[in-house]
Design a protein around this motif. Structure first.
Motif, short mmCIF file in Angstrom:
data_model
loop_
_atom_site.label_atom_id
_atom_site.label_comp_id
_atom_site.label_asym_id
_atom_site.label_seq_id
_atom_site.Cartn_x
_atom_site.Cartn_y
_atom_site.Cartn_z
N GLN A 148 0.80 -1.29 -0.10
CA GLN A 148 0.02 -0.15 -0.03
C GLN A 148 0.89 1.44 0.02
O GLN A 148 0.68 2.10 -0.72
N TYR A 149 1.66 1.37 0.84
CA TYR A 149 2.32 2.63 1.17
C TYR A 149 3.99 2.69 0.33
O TYR A 149 4.68 3.54 0.62
N GLY A 150 4.52 1.40 -0.05
CA GLY A 150 5.79 1.21 -0.29
C GLY A 150 7.03 1.33 0.89
O GLY A 150 6.37 1.54 1.82
N VAL B 175 6.62 4.10 3.77
CA VAL B 175 5.93 4.11 4.86
C VAL B 175 6.89 4.44 6.26
O VAL B 175 6.54 4.77 7.30
#
Lengths: 575, 74
Positions: free
Chosen positions: A240-242, A245
């Motif tokens: 989701q955030y790579g 994050v």
């Protein structure tokens, strides 16, 4: 087909295909590049001279259907550090090289004249071709032009202008499935490729396939391995955030190096965080999830679009965003994305170059926070190879010397990445002792110090840190030999089924019976082999030290200094 | 007592990024997590004023509490 060694001599412009020596047969990836460098490169040679070699090796599992096995190792003597170097990247080249039956490509010698070349790898061997059109061009043009020349599916490895100019921060890029780039970033191996006057390498596997000794066992192990990866919560967060994050948690822990390592927290952290990046990617029609190689089930990469919704960059990593962001005090994510794209095109390590910018800012070249100034210097100085551009492209250490700065965050002349060792002490042991110079990926103590994966060690205390870094560095060296992405380690640290499944995959691929102890011994062998090269190149234990300023400048908010003694650091090697 | 609560990653969805909240004395970290309707099994890291803390740590007036799911990268 059985694997072979493909050798290219750039002095004589000849190539050959050789049998694999018996003592290289069990190696792949980093284990193989470091073994070959130690066997064939004189440790005291000049990294840009005719006696250095560039070794390119897929991992033991590359080219098979094993999840996340598409990493390609590049090895040689580093022009940045003077040590042995291994740097790895995703993209499609590892898998297609393995399918060519190429266990390692050895690039040696150096042409006498000014002619540039490209190499074409196939199952038959390597051909050398003269290249003129793409000399002086960036990686993006190399990708588009070569893709136009070769209609069929192929892999591509290339250097940008900075590799041609043999700058010590030059990387080697690998094309991914969508024609974007992944990079073997650290240590300047792009300059080694440039010194041999090879602009790019294409790989066409034709109908080559990787043989698997026990396909049923392989399939069963891959199922368990894949499930361990996909079910781990960290894998899901990465999708989701790579990797970005991390900005907020490292900032919260007080270990986000800010303003050239003068503070541990950055006021603009949330403007450059993974959460903000995710929202922006969604607003602009980008892709939050993207794999750097086929078969990746974690998908930490992403497609980041500009304000107009046009593609700007991918593989937009925490390290790059921290370095151009917090370390240079730039809180504009679009400026950082533009810099990331420019560095990809020029073929520059985004950690080394950005930390070099931070040191240059301290030296007065630009104000901290001047994102537009950074872009101007990349475009007008580095890309053109002016004196200033070559100093920036020479890395943080060279910039520090040139601008008379004492606070230069390097170990063995390689820039320290995105975790301050005063606030996260375990990673400091890795920076100090790594055979590659400062490199977080060599023993990622952040997992245990901050993320609480695989146990918990107090980041501000010294207890347990040397042992932690040692165990992580041994395990990492082994993982780096498999072709696996290092992010399998999060699952491996927490899920008891993961590592045995990985060992089963290797055993099924080759029809052998490795045990967990064999894998640990492989990791130890790799570290000791690399250290022996460095010692023969002139490095001693006093090179295994952090820069002095960490000892006398306390870091806010914890107001801690680096306080390991030399003896404590040296005990790392007691194994 | 007043506690500054900072949420990260998907814990922000439907909640907030940072808020100052009022809690009774001796409220624990787990108490705040439950009050916010966050699944405690999804919590990876909690920090009080930039130091890691256990879930049963008692908060004090003026503390800054960071709550993270299990995340990683590098």
């Amino acid at each position: 087909m059985s694997d072979k060694i493909f050798r290219v001599n750039m002095t004589t412009l000849t190539t050959c295909v050789e049998e694999v020596p018996a003592n290289w047969a069990g190696h792949g990836g980093r284990g193989l590049t470091s073994t070959i460098v130690t066997a064939e490169v004189p440790p005291t040679c000049h990294p840009l001279g005719p006696n250095n070699k560039l070794i390119i090796a897929p991992g033991l599992l590359s080219g098979t259907p094993a999840a996340n096995s598409g990493r390609l190792s590049f090895g040689g003597k580093s022009p940045l550090t003077g040590t042995i170097k291994e740097s790895n990247a995703g993209g499609t080249a590892a898998q297609l090289m393995a399918r060519c039956g190429c266990k390692a490509l050895i690039l040696e010698g150096r042409p006498a004249g000014n002619t540039w070349y490209s190499l074409a790898v196939s199952p038959k061997g390597v051909t050398i071709n003269v290249e003129t059109e793409l000399i002086g061009k960036g990686n993006f043009e190399v990708v588009s032009t070569v893709t136009g020349r070769i209609a069929k599916k192929h892999a591509l490895i290339s250097i940008g202008q900075t590799g041609e100019m043999r700058m010590a921060a030059a990387n080697i890029s690998v094309k991914d499935s969508e024609g974007h780039l992944r990079s073997a970033g650290r240590g300047g191996l792009g300059a080694v490729m440039g010194s041999k006057r090879v602009k790019f390498i294409t790989i066409d596997p034709q109908d080559g396939k990787v043989a698997i000794a026990d396909p049923e066992k392989f399939k069963a192990a891959n199922k368990i391995f894949t499930k361990a990866l996909t079910s781990h919560p960290i894998s899901q967060g990465l999708g989701q955030y790579g990797t970005n994050v991390l900005v907020n948690i490292i900032n919260e822990a007080g270990g986000l190096p800010t303003k050239n390592f003068t503070a541990g927290q950055f006021a603009g952290h949330d403007k450059i965080s993974g959460e903000t990046m995710y929202d922006r990617i969604m607003e602009r029609g980008g892709k939050p999830k993207h794999g750097c190689h086929p078969g990746c089930v974690i998908q930490c990469s992403q497609i980041y679009n500009d304000l107009k919704g046009q593609y700007k960059t991918s593989g937009f990593e925490y390290e790059s965003i921290w370095a151009m962001g917090a370390d240079c005090c730039v809180d504009n994510l679009d400026h950082i994305a533009e810099a990331d794209s420019l560095m990809d095109d020029l073929g520059l390590d985004s950690i080394e170059t950005s930390v070099a910018m931070g040191v240059a800012m301290e030296g007065g070249l630009l104000e901290f926070g001047d994102g537009e100034g950074i872009l101007r210097i990349l475009k007008e100085e580095v890309a053109k190879g002016t004196g200033l551009g070559r100093i920036i492209g020479g890395g943080a250490g060279l910039v520090g010397k040139t601008f008379g700065v004492a606070r230069v965050p390097v170990v063995k002349n390689q820039a320290i990445p995105a975790y301050d060792p005063r606030a996260i002490k375990g990673i400091g042991i890795t920076y100090a002792t790594s055979t590659m110079g400062a490199d977080h990926t060599m023993g990622y103590a952040i997992a245990t110090n901050i993320l609480k994966v695989g146990g918990s060690v107090d980041p501000l205390a010294k207890e347990g840190q040397v042992e932690l870094s040692r165990n992580l560095q041994i395990a990492t060296a082994a993982i780096d030999s498999t072709g696996m992405c290092l992010f399998i380690a999060f699952a491996a640290l927490d899920d008891a089924t993961c590592l045995p499944a990985l060992i089963d995959l290797i055993n099924a691929r080759f029809g052998i019976n490795l045990t967990g102890d064999d894998v640990v011994n492989l990791g130890k062998y790799i570290l000791k082999t690399e250290r022996a090269f460095n010692e023969a190149a002139g490095f001693t234990r006093t090179d295994d030290r952090l820069p002095e300023f960490f000892e006398y400048e306390p870091l806010a908010p914890h107001n801690m200094v680096w306080d390991f003694t030399g003896e404590e650091i040296d005990s790392f090697w007691d194994f | 007592m007043k506690i500054t609560v900072r949420l990260f990653a998907f814990f922000r969805e439907g909640r907030f990024i940072e808020e100052q909240l009022e809690y009774p004395d001796r409220t624990t970290v787990a108490g705040v997590i439950n009050d916010l309707g966050i699944d405690i099994n999804a919590v990876g890291v909690t920090m009080i004023s930039s130091r890691h803390c256990p879930l049963d740590a008692e908060l004090r007036d003026g503390d800054q509490l960071g709550i993270f799911p299990m995340i990683g990268g590098g």
